[in-house]
Design a protein around this motif. Sequence first.
Motif, mmCIF file in Angstrom:
data_model
loop_
_atom_site.group_PDB
_atom_site.id
_atom_site.type_symbol
_atom_site.label_atom_id
_atom_site.label_comp_id
_atom_site.label_asym_id
_atom_site.label_seq_id
_atom_site.Cartn_x
_atom_site.Cartn_y
_atom_site.Cartn_z
ATOM 1 N N UNK A 223 40.909 58.598 28.025
ATOM 2 C CA UNK A 223 42.001 59.400 27.473
ATOM 3 C C UNK A 223 41.518 60.698 27.560
ATOM 4 N N UNK A 224 40.189 60.641 27.171
ATOM 5 C CA UNK A 224 39.525 62.275 26.710
ATOM 6 C C UNK A 224 39.483 63.035 28.053
ATOM 7 N N UNK A 225 38.977 62.095 29.173
ATOM 8 C CA UNK A 225 38.812 62.680 30.535
ATOM 9 C C UNK A 225 40.037 62.722 31.356
ATOM 10 N N UNK A 226 41.122 61.931 31.163
ATOM 11 C CA UNK A 226 42.265 61.757 32.056
ATOM 12 C C UNK A 226 43.469 62.052 31.397
ATOM 13 N N UNK A 227 43.616 62.097 29.883
ATOM 14 C CA UNK A 227 44.817 62.489 29.193
ATOM 15 C C UNK A 227 45.982 61.296 29.047
ATOM 16 N N UNK A 228 46.137 60.802 28.031
ATOM 17 C CA UNK A 228 46.857 59.537 27.865
ATOM 18 C C UNK A 228 48.355 59.739 28.192
ATOM 19 N N UNK A 229 48.875 58.768 28.888
ATOM 20 C CA UNK A 229 50.249 58.708 29.115
ATOM 21 C C UNK A 229 50.871 57.718 27.974
ATOM 22 N N UNK A 230 50.823 56.614 27.951
ATOM 23 C CA UNK A 230 51.388 55.529 27.236
ATOM 24 C C UNK A 230 50.300 54.389 26.814
ATOM 25 N N UNK A 231 50.411 53.828 25.596
ATOM 26 C CA UNK A 231 49.468 52.774 25.266
ATOM 27 C C UNK A 231 50.179 51.842 24.665
ATOM 28 N N UNK A 232 49.745 50.455 24.686
ATOM 29 C CA UNK A 232 50.275 49.341 23.842
ATOM 30 C C UNK A 232 49.304 48.401 23.663
ATOM 31 N N UNK A 233 49.137 47.692 22.371
ATOM 32 C CA UNK A 233 48.346 46.542 21.995
ATOM 33 C C UNK A 233 49.006 45.517 22.371
ATOM 34 N N UNK A 234 48.147 44.554 23.003
ATOM 35 C CA UNK A 234 48.374 43.171 23.163
ATOM 36 C C UNK A 234 47.668 42.119 22.416
ATOM 37 N N UNK A 235 48.124 41.194 21.680
ATOM 38 C CA UNK A 235 47.327 40.076 21.178
ATOM 39 C C UNK A 235 47.919 38.907 21.673
ATOM 40 N N UNK A 236 46.888 37.723 21.505
ATOM 41 C CA UNK A 236 47.668 36.326 21.736
ATOM 42 C C UNK A 236 47.315 35.357 20.452
ATOM 43 N N UNK A 237 48.753 35.321 20.133
ATOM 44 C CA UNK A 237 48.808 34.449 18.808
ATOM 45 C C UNK A 237 47.955 34.937 17.651
ATOM 46 N N UNK A 238 47.785 36.197 17.623
ATOM 47 C CA UNK A 238 46.952 36.910 16.379
ATOM 48 C C UNK A 238 47.272 38.330 15.972
ATOM 49 N N UNK A 239 48.537 38.145 15.333
ATOM 50 C CA UNK A 239 49.275 39.166 15.026
ATOM 51 C C UNK A 239 48.388 40.075 14.115
ATOM 52 N N UNK A 240 47.679 39.395 13.116
ATOM 53 C CA UNK A 240 47.173 40.463 12.160
ATOM 54 C C UNK A 240 46.006 41.187 12.935
ATOM 55 N N UNK A 241 45.061 40.572 13.781
ATOM 56 C CA UNK A 241 44.319 41.376 14.618
ATOM 57 C C UNK A 241 44.888 42.204 15.340
ATOM 58 N N UNK A 242 46.239 42.023 16.137
ATOM 59 C CA UNK A 242 46.924 43.098 16.760
ATOM 60 C C UNK A 242 47.396 44.201 15.861
ATOM 61 N N UNK A 243 47.631 44.042 14.621
ATOM 62 C CA UNK A 243 47.979 45.179 13.923
ATOM 63 C C UNK A 243 46.841 45.923 13.660
ATOM 64 N N UNK A 244 45.772 45.363 13.227
ATOM 65 C CA UNK A 244 44.421 45.906 12.976
ATOM 66 C C UNK A 244 44.034 46.826 14.146
ATOM 67 N N UNK A 245 44.159 46.305 15.280
ATOM 68 C CA UNK A 245 43.765 47.333 16.677
ATOM 69 C C UNK A 245 44.712 48.372 16.765
ATOM 70 N N UNK A 246 46.125 48.094 16.670
ATOM 71 C CA UNK A 246 46.856 49.152 16.754
ATOM 72 C C UNK A 246 46.718 50.198 15.627
ATOM 73 N N UNK A 247 46.436 49.746 14.662
ATOM 74 C CA UNK A 247 45.975 51.072 13.685
ATOM 75 C C UNK A 247 45.059 51.791 13.951
#
Length: 286
Positions: A223-247
């Motif tokens: 994103x530093x080189x190409x500039x961000x459009x949109x982003x989303x975090x995925x997880x597989x049955x690991x909501x807490x880890x998904x929230x931590x990554x999203x943060x």
Amino acid sequence: MSIKIITDSTSYIPKELIEKYDISICPLNVIFQGQSYDETTMDRTAFYEKIIVASDIPTSSQPSLEDFYKIFEKQVVANNSIVGIFLSSDMSGTYSSANLVKEMILDKYPDAKIEIVDSKTNSMQMGYAALAAARAAEEGKTIEEVLEAVEKIKARSRFLFVPNTLDYLKKGGRIGGASALIGAFLQIRPILTVEDGKTSVFTKVRTRKKAIDAMIEAFKNDINKKELGEVIVHHINSEADGKELAKRVEEIVNRKVEISDIGPVIGLHVGPGTVGIAYYTKNPLR
């Protein structure tokens, strides 16, 4: 006449966006312990709890021709054109089936306009292509312009993910038993991605924490080189880890980052505990 977008359930597009853009979803299925389940309606948490202790390996299957036909015909009868964007043809027969149903529809409705696209990926990397198509259609673009919007996202998107264990990749034949054993012993964690329609190793590091750190650094570099459009975090049955990554991602991009859990069709190949980032940039990545 409108242009309507059809994709399959492995896009894992958030429900509110599916509804907002009136995107039709063809469900893939999971075959487990002798029964077939629609991944869009099954209890994902219960499924992942079962596969942890199950001796047999679940498999996945593409949408039935009947399901495909009903979804396509509904739009054609409503005098709509169709752009279908589906799971990589290297991962599933879904794209092939969609083309077969297209020909069946054209036999009955020769004036129908149907375009089928191989996303060459899955999850929200594919989802962003479907959303780009839907937004272009909503703006009144031609079907050629809608297809162009899809191709732009394909050239600008990436999906990076870190499995919690190599066991599911081993079970699914993605890696050999010896590699899984050595990887577990050395705590090697690959960062995986999808390129040219196939799952591949982006890089390898030791320990899951370092893998997640490296994944975030790769995202930052893009994103530093190409500039961000949109982003989303995925997880597989690991909501807490998904929230931590999203943060952590939110701290980088200074915006709210949505979280989407990955369903069983993709999840059974990688395993619970996996986390990842799907995104696209404003300028081409490849």
